[in-house]
Every structure is written in C-alpha cells, then in structure tokens.
Design an enzyme around this catalytic site. Structure first.
Site, short mmCIF file in Angstrom:
data_model
loop_
_atom_site.label_atom_id
_atom_site.label_comp_id
_atom_site.label_asym_id
_atom_site.label_seq_id
_atom_site.Cartn_x
_atom_site.Cartn_y
_atom_site.Cartn_z
N TYR A 72 -1.62 27.39 26.45
CA TYR A 72 -1.19 28.11 25.25
C TYR A 72 0.00 29.03 25.59
CZ TYR A 72 -1.57 30.38 20.75
OH TYR A 72 -1.31 30.86 19.48
N ASP B 27 -10.42 28.78 29.27
CA ASP B 27 -10.17 28.82 27.82
C ASP B 27 -10.84 27.60 27.21
OD1 ASP B 27 -9.05 28.48 25.24
OD2 ASP B 27 -7.28 29.65 25.79
C1 LIG Z 1 -4.79 29.35 19.40
C2 LIG Z 1 -5.11 29.47 20.83
C3 LIG Z 1 -5.21 30.72 21.43
C4 LIG Z 1 -4.91 31.99 20.70
O1 LIG Z 1 -5.85 32.22 19.67
P1 LIG Z 1 -5.53 33.11 18.36
O2 LIG Z 1 -6.84 33.17 17.68
O3 LIG Z 1 -4.46 32.36 17.60
O4 LIG Z 1 -5.03 34.43 18.85
C5 LIG Z 1 -5.56 30.76 22.77
N1 LIG Z 1 -5.79 29.65 23.49
C6 LIG Z 1 -5.70 28.42 22.93
C7 LIG Z 1 -5.99 27.21 23.76
C8 LIG Z 1 -5.35 28.30 21.59
O5 LIG Z 1 -5.25 27.08 21.06
#
Ligand SMILES: *Cc1c(COP(=O)(O)O)cnc(C)c1O
Length: 384
Positions: free
Chosen positions: A122, A191
């Site tokens: 991201y 993540d």
């Molecule tokens: C969208 C996303 C984020 C950030 O999330 P938000 O809720 O938009 O702040 C972080 N990591 C990944 C893999 C994402 O797709």
C-alpha cells in the site's frame, strides 16, 4: 504508557460479556455471532450505537468506567471483541487502516530502529515511512513481497508484510518470514486487508501483530473507514490504546456499529466474490487485449496459504487510453479507488502513484450476478 486502567474498563466491560465464544464454530456461524450480547428477554439482538463524548462520572471522579469518548466506547469494544474472535488476538480499532498502521509504527519504532516494508504494498505506508519515519531517524528498507528477506543483515525492529499485496497481489510465506523475523529479533506485522481473517490468520502462522483496513472487504459496503490492530501481546495492545487516546485516532461509534452489522455477512460476501472472480478471470483470460492477468486463485503459494481467494484481480490493457476508455464504458463496474465492496469497482493504479504500467487495472469483483458482470466487462473492453 498504558492508560487502560485510567480510561476504561477491561475488555469487555462489566455487563458487556458476550455469551457464546464462537471459537468452536465454522466461519459463517462465527461472523454472525461474533461480539453478540447475551440473549436477554425483551432486548434486541444487538444494542444501538452508544453516542457519547463525555460519560457521567462518579462523584469521586474516574473509577475505571468510561469517562471520555476519545479513550473508549462500548460500541467500539463490541466490534473489537468480534474482530478479535476472528483474528485470534486482542483488537484495538482505529478510525482508518492508515490510523492503525501509523499507530503501530509510532508505538514500536524510534530513532536508530530499522523498518522493513514491502516495496509493492500500500503506497501511503511507504510514503509515511519515507517522509515521517525517515525524518525521525528510522531506517527504512523496502523488500519485494516475494522476497528474498535478508533480515540478519538489517537487524530490523519491525518487519511489515502485506500478503496478498495491494495492488500487485504478490504473496509470501508468512510462517517462513515469521521464523526469520524471530531469529533476527524483529517483530513481524502482517497487513491482512486483502485476505481478511476468514482468508488467513497471520497470528496463528507466527506473526506478532496484524494490521488491517476494515474499510475494504471486512465491512464491504463502501460506506465507512475503519482500521484495526490485532495482537496476542496485551502490553502492545495497551500501548496502542494509549496512543489512540492521545491522538484521537479511535473510530466513531456509528462506524463501529455499521462495521459490526456488516461483519455478519462477511462469509456470504467473500464466497460470492470468490466465485464471481473465478468467472471473471476465466472470461478475461480469453481476451487478446488483456495481459498480465493476476488473481491469488491462480497462485500456488496463495492457494496453500489462504482459505478463501479475495475478489481482487489485476490485469493490463495496452495503454493509458485503453484503460481510461474501459473505465468510462463500464456501467456496473464503478470507477472508484477501493476494493472488497458489494459493488464491483475498478481503477487505473498508475493514476494514484503506484509504480505499475500505465494500463494496469485493479478490478474488485463484487457480489452482482456473474453474467451481468461479464457483459459489463465485455462492453468495457470493446470501448478500448
Ligand atoms: C486501503 C488499505 C490501507 C489503508 O486503509 P484505509 O482504511 O484506507 O486508511 C492499508 N493497507 C492496505 C493493504 C489497504 O488496501
């Protein structure tokens, strides 16, 4: 820095005990019952959101009950309990995925520490690391998601993985990197946004921390922002709750309530998205103008690690003009930059600064009828 004693009760608070620990049930059952209150005659299945800035205090002052909404909220705790049963750890909910990730990075890294980040993950996380963290003396190393991970050489404090990575959908072996991180004395954070806890549970694979955006497939209605951190380390959860109370990064109670409601259909939505994505991939693979087609369902490593395939597909059209014409021509597939929703959507990632070819489309396959979706994609490709 732990402030939970001063600002709110233990999780869950008195009177908020959840009955059935859904741990013994299968996924579709767990998501419906996670975080539900004990059945009480005359009470609804789920209470409404508790909308509070200050709470009433006892005459002698704070007693451990809720005192102020920036620190904690019962509706947020119910959501944390629900996500916690799915991830298998203690959850701290944040206002967005980025609030959760930056909270974790600030809570674990200081000057002189090294952070290992995916070079293909991201983009806002890389931007944050390269500007804010690097400016505060944190060394940042980028590694492509498939590796190789040479952690001993960097002596990192924290390794952050994103698998499958957004937008390229590369994957890596979480258990293998967890073992390497342990040997290198590093914490491993994963993540879990694209997979969701029904796709994979990184804590069970040896990760120390899960971070995720709940904005995407977890809640899936494209109507709220949410993030969370999950960990089996109560000290870290306490530090994160303290950070959240200081910075005001808690999610709002109404968002928490909507998210908890949406969580109940997670298994249904993911099942439909996976089946639709398989049909869409089959259609796209027969089209001559489509190259570089990627879907975790086509990747043997992802097939081994994930219990469910996400509805995320990427492919390349010949150039920017073809990609733009495609996005303009589809009627069901919305031109929008998110993924995991009920509504199918797509975007051209180079527009957002991702280091990818100009014609690369990220397609998030939603829950519509697959025949309607394929007709829409056919019309989009014809326009390019
Ligand atoms: C969208 C996303 C984020 C950030 O999330 P938000 O809720 O938009 O702040 C972080 N990591 C990944 C893999 C994402 O797709």
């Amino acid at each position: 820095m732990g402030t939970s004693g001063a600002v709110g009760p233990d999780r869950p608070g008195p009177g908020e005990r959840r009955v059935a620990d859904p741990a013994g049930y299968r996924d579709a059952t767990r998501v419906i019952h996670a975080g539900a209150p004990a059945p009480t005659p005359g009470a609804p299945f789920r209470a409404g959101p508790v909308l509070a800035a200050p709470y009433h205090l006892a005459a002698e002052g704070p007693t451990g009950a809720d005192a102020y909404g920036r620190a904690d909220n019962p509706t947020v705790r119910a959501l944390e309990q629900a996500i916690g049963t799915l991830e298998g750890g203690e959850v701290v909910a944040f206002a967005s995925g980025m609030a959760a990730i930056t909270g974790l990075l600030f809570a674990t890294l200081g000057a002189g520490d090294t952070l290992v980040l995916p070079s293909d993950g991201y983009f806002k996380v890389r931007e944050f690391a390269d500007t804010v963290l690097a400016g505060r003396g944190v060394a940042v190393h980028q590694v492509p998601t498939p590796g190789p991970y040479r952690l001993a050489g960097h002596a990192p404090r924290l390794v952050l993985l994103e698998t499958p990575a957004n937008p390229g959908l590369a994957v890596c072996d979480i258990a293998a990197v967890a073992a390497m991180s342990r040997d290198a004395g590093a914490l491993l954070a994963v993540d879990n946004t694209t997979a969701t806890p029904l796709g994979q549970r990184p804590l069970e694979l040896g990760a120390d921390v899960v971070v995720a955006s709940g904005t995407k497939a977890l809640t899936g209605h494209s109507d709220l922002l949410l993030g969370y951190v999950a960990t089996a380390d109560p000290g870290l959860a306490d530090r994160l709750r303290g950070w959240r109370a200081m910075t005001g990064a808690i999610c709002g109670p109404f968002e928490a309530w909507l998210a908890h409601r949406s969580l109940a259909t997670l298994e249904l939505r993911l099942g439909r998205q996976e089946a639709n994505a398989a049909a869409v991939v089959e259609f796209l693979s027969g089209r001559p103008e489509v190259t570089g087609l990627r879907w975790p369902g086509l990747d043997p490593m992802a097939r081994r690690q994930l219990a469910r395939m996400p509805g995320l597909v990427t492919f390349e059209l010949p150039d920017e003009a073809a990609a733009t014409a495609f996005l303009r021509a589809t009627k069901l597939v919305a031109n929008a930059t998110s993924f995991g929703g009920l509504h199918s959507s797509a975007d051209r990632r180079a527009q957002f600064g991702d280091p990818v070819p100009a014609g690369l489309i990220r397609l998030s396959v939603g829950c519509e009828d697959p025949a309607d979706l394929i007709e829409d994609l056919r019309a989009g490709l014809a326009a390019g």
